[in-house]
Design an enzyme around this catalytic site. Structure first.
Site, PDB file in Angstrom:
ATOM      1  CE1 TYR A  49      -5.137   0.088  -4.102  1.00  0.00           C
ATOM      2  CE2 TYR A  49      -3.542  -1.392  -3.101  1.00  0.00           C
ATOM      3  CZ  TYR A  49      -4.846  -1.063  -3.391  1.00  0.00           C
ATOM      4  OH  TYR A  49      -5.871  -1.889  -2.973  1.00  0.00           O
ATOM      5  CG  ASP A  90      -3.252   1.588 -12.252  1.00  0.00           C
ATOM      6  OD1 ASP A  90      -3.084   0.915 -11.206  1.00  0.00           O
ATOM      7  OD2 ASP A  90      -4.338   2.109 -12.553  1.00  0.00           O
ATOM      8  CE  LYS A 101      -9.312   4.962  -7.837  1.00  0.00           C
ATOM      9  NZ  LYS A 101      -9.786   4.762  -6.451  1.00  0.00           N
TER      10      LYS A 101
HETATM   11  P1  KE4 Z   1     -10.101  -0.941  -7.018  1.00  0.00           P
HETATM   12  O1  KE4 Z   1      -9.851  -2.424  -7.059  1.00  0.00           O
HETATM   13  O2  KE4 Z   1     -10.086  -0.396  -5.595  1.00  0.00           O
HETATM   14  O3  KE4 Z   1     -11.343  -0.528  -7.817  1.00  0.00           O
HETATM   15  O4  KE4 Z   1      -8.906  -0.193  -7.796  1.00  0.00           O
HETATM   16  C1  KE4 Z   1      -7.588  -0.460  -7.376  1.00  0.00           C
HETATM   17  C2  KE4 Z   1      -6.696   0.673  -7.849  1.00  0.00           C
HETATM   18  C3  KE4 Z   1      -5.890   0.467  -8.954  1.00  0.00           C
HETATM   19  N1  KE4 Z   1      -5.096   1.446  -9.420  1.00  0.00           N
HETATM   20  C4  KE4 Z   1      -5.063   2.664  -8.832  1.00  0.00           C
HETATM   21  C5  KE4 Z   1      -4.161   3.721  -9.386  1.00  0.00           C
HETATM   22  C6  KE4 Z   1      -5.875   2.939  -7.704  1.00  0.00           C
HETATM   23  O5  KE4 Z   1      -5.830   4.160  -7.119  1.00  0.00           O
HETATM   24  C7  KE4 Z   1      -6.714   1.924  -7.194  1.00  0.00           C
HETATM   25  C8  KE4 Z   1      -7.581   2.121  -5.979  1.00  0.00           C
HETATM   26  N2  KE4 Z   1      -7.415   3.359  -5.275  1.00  0.00           N
HETATM   27  C9  KE4 Z   1      -7.726   3.320  -3.864  1.00  0.00           C
HETATM   28  C10 KE4 Z   1      -7.486   4.716  -3.275  1.00  0.00           C
HETATM   29  N3  KE4 Z   1      -6.217   5.232  -3.585  1.00  0.00           N
HETATM   30  C11 KE4 Z   1      -9.133   2.869  -3.616  1.00  0.00           C
HETATM   31  C12 KE4 Z   1      -9.655   3.152  -2.233  1.00  0.00           C
HETATM   32  C13 KE4 Z   1      -9.651   1.913  -1.375  1.00  0.00           C
HETATM   33  O6  KE4 Z   1      -8.719   1.083  -1.481  1.00  0.00           O
HETATM   34  O7  KE4 Z   1     -10.600   1.803  -0.574  1.00  0.00           O
END
Ligand code: KE4
Length: 425
Positions: A142, A237, A265
């Site tokens: 993801y 990523d 994060k």
């Molecule tokens: P954000 O747009 O949510 O800040 O980041 C997206 C993203 C990109 N790459 C990786 C490897 C990620 O894990 C994420 C976001 N992670 C999720 C939880 N696995 C965020 C939690 C959510 O979607 O509410």
């Protein structure tokens, strides 16, 4: 009905699904989400005053634990000078330098406000730099809700059982090629068929969004070789793994030098800050010096940068990651002992302070293994742990996170709660 239930009903009136991010709705584990009032250190407290040992950690940012004094002080100091200017600030140079110093493959950095923006920008930079259109991603990985990457995605998309998303047009995903994580032959076959058209391979070097899945020996090296051989860029990523599994991220752990990396994060300390960085020649395609446009009103926001810098300052010492590894090892050992004692079939994947417990399977190496896990049993485990004061990610396809604020007593209490919960599963 307790307060969280009432709040959830009210939220559902005005917010789709009552939440601002789908995985928070607890659709995969049942019941209604706890509304959180406050957090401190290793714990969060819900609207009914119940306190839990927290292993979500805001999905990764809270490596120091919640409301860390250094982070709060940094934000407070910065906010007295204003909250946003829409102009460059000295601290953004500090943050860019800190990321470049921590991650040798990063020579230049663009700050953005979310991991999604970082991944979206990385793709556009790769396409602009190579002049090619296709990208390779991995089933179960993801990278945020970028249209072209919401194909066989992980995390919340997988949690809801819809790895592909409505609203994503065939046009925007037709240049997205899907491979199996840990299957380098799959990647080689895609390059054999599309070599000259592939702009980049984007990968979570340690997957967090299928639950934790570690790269098989030689897999990341294989990606590096294959992309270099075909003039494609390798994008790590590291939104989740960056500054989490090591100060230099997964690329430091595995000794791989990608062309571009995404961070988020931890680097924002819980405020909206993410980053994309990499080779100088690649990053220089970005406007205003290059032809690839990218922009953001709040990019490099002074409060978020101050919070992020405070976190990076606190975690620079190797002792920090040794401590996180020790906490993770102890928790894993305790969980394994409980599993053995209760005879519950499950496996644990862990790297440092990020971990996942998968039920009903003996190992999880890729998307097929991960999606075979017993999500019903995970849901029961989640609820049992919650009743015992332990707050886990509400999905079998997420990573749990230990912070520096998790004490030995927290770990012991978590193991005890797990032993009691497993016994009743
Ligand atoms: P954000 O747009 O949510 O800040 O980041 C997206 C993203 C990109 N790459 C990786 C490897 C990620 O894990 C994420 C976001 N992670 C999720 C939880 N696995 C965020 C939690 C959510 O979607 O509410």
């Amino acid at each position: 009905m307790d307060t969280s239930d009432k709040l959830f009903a009210a939220a559902c009136e005005v917010i789709p699904g009552g939440v601002n991010s789908p995985v928070r709705a607890w659709r995969a584990v049942g019941g209604s989400p706890r509304f959180i009032q406050r957090a401190a250190g290793s714990t969060i407290t819900d609207a009914d005053g119940r306190t839990y040992i927290d292993y979500v950690g805001s999905w990764g940012p809270m490596i120091l634990g919640h409301a860390h004094h250094a982070v709060l002080q940094a934000i407070h100091r910065a906010m007295r000078d204003g909250t946003s200017f829409g102009a460059p600030t000295p601290r953004e140079i500090e943050m860019a330098r800190a990321i470049c110093a921590a991650v040798p493959s990063v020579e230049k950095v663009r700050l953005v406000s979310s991991g999604t923006e970082a991944a979206m920008t990385a793709l556009r930079v790769a396409r602009g730099f190579t002049g090619r259109q296709k990208v390779v991603k991995f089933a179960g990985c993801y990278h945020g809700h970028v249209d072209s990457l919401l194909v066989r995605a992980g995390s919340g998309a997988l949690t809801l059982g819809v790895p592909d998303s409505a609203g994503v047009t065939a046009d925007s995903s037709r240049h997205t090629l899907i491979a199996r994580f840990n299957d380098i032959d799959d990647v080689r076959a895609l390059f054999a068929d599309h070599g000259g058209e592939i702009a980049a391979v984007i990968v979570e070097p340690i997957v967090g969004n299928m639950g934790v899945v570690v790269p098989a020996p030689g897999f990341l090296e294989g990606l590096r070789q294959e992309t270099a051989a075909h003039g494609a860029l390798l994008i790590f990523d590291e939104v989740m793994t960056g500054f989490r599994v090591a100060y230099g991220g997964a690329q430091a752990v595995y000794g791989i030098r990608p062309d571009l990396s995404c961070f988020g994060k931890v680097v924002g300390g819980g405020l909206p800050l993410a980053a994309v960085g990499g080779r100088r020649d690649v990053m220089d395609v970005l406007a205003p010096i290059g032809p690839v446009y990218q922009a953001g009103t709040l990019s490099g926001n002074p409060l978020a940068v101050a919070a992020g810098l405070a976190v990076l300052e606190e975690i620079r010492s190797p002792a920090v990651f040794a401590r996180l590894e020790e906490s993770g090892r102890r928790l894993e050992e305790g969980l394994r002992e409980s599993l053995a004692r209760t005879g519950v079939r499950a496996c644990i994947n862990r790297v440092g302070s990020m971990w996942t417990l998968f039920f009903g399977v003996d190992q999880v190496r890729d998307f097929d293994d991960a999606t075979a896990n017993d999500t019903e049993r995970f849901a029961r485990f989640f609820q049992g742990m919650l009743r015992r004061g332990v707050y886990l990610p509400p999905s079998a396809f997420e990573a749990a996170f230990i912070s520096l604020a998790h004490s030995d007593d927290d770990i012991d209490r978590t193991i005890k709660a797990a032993a009691d919960t497993l016994a009743e599963l």
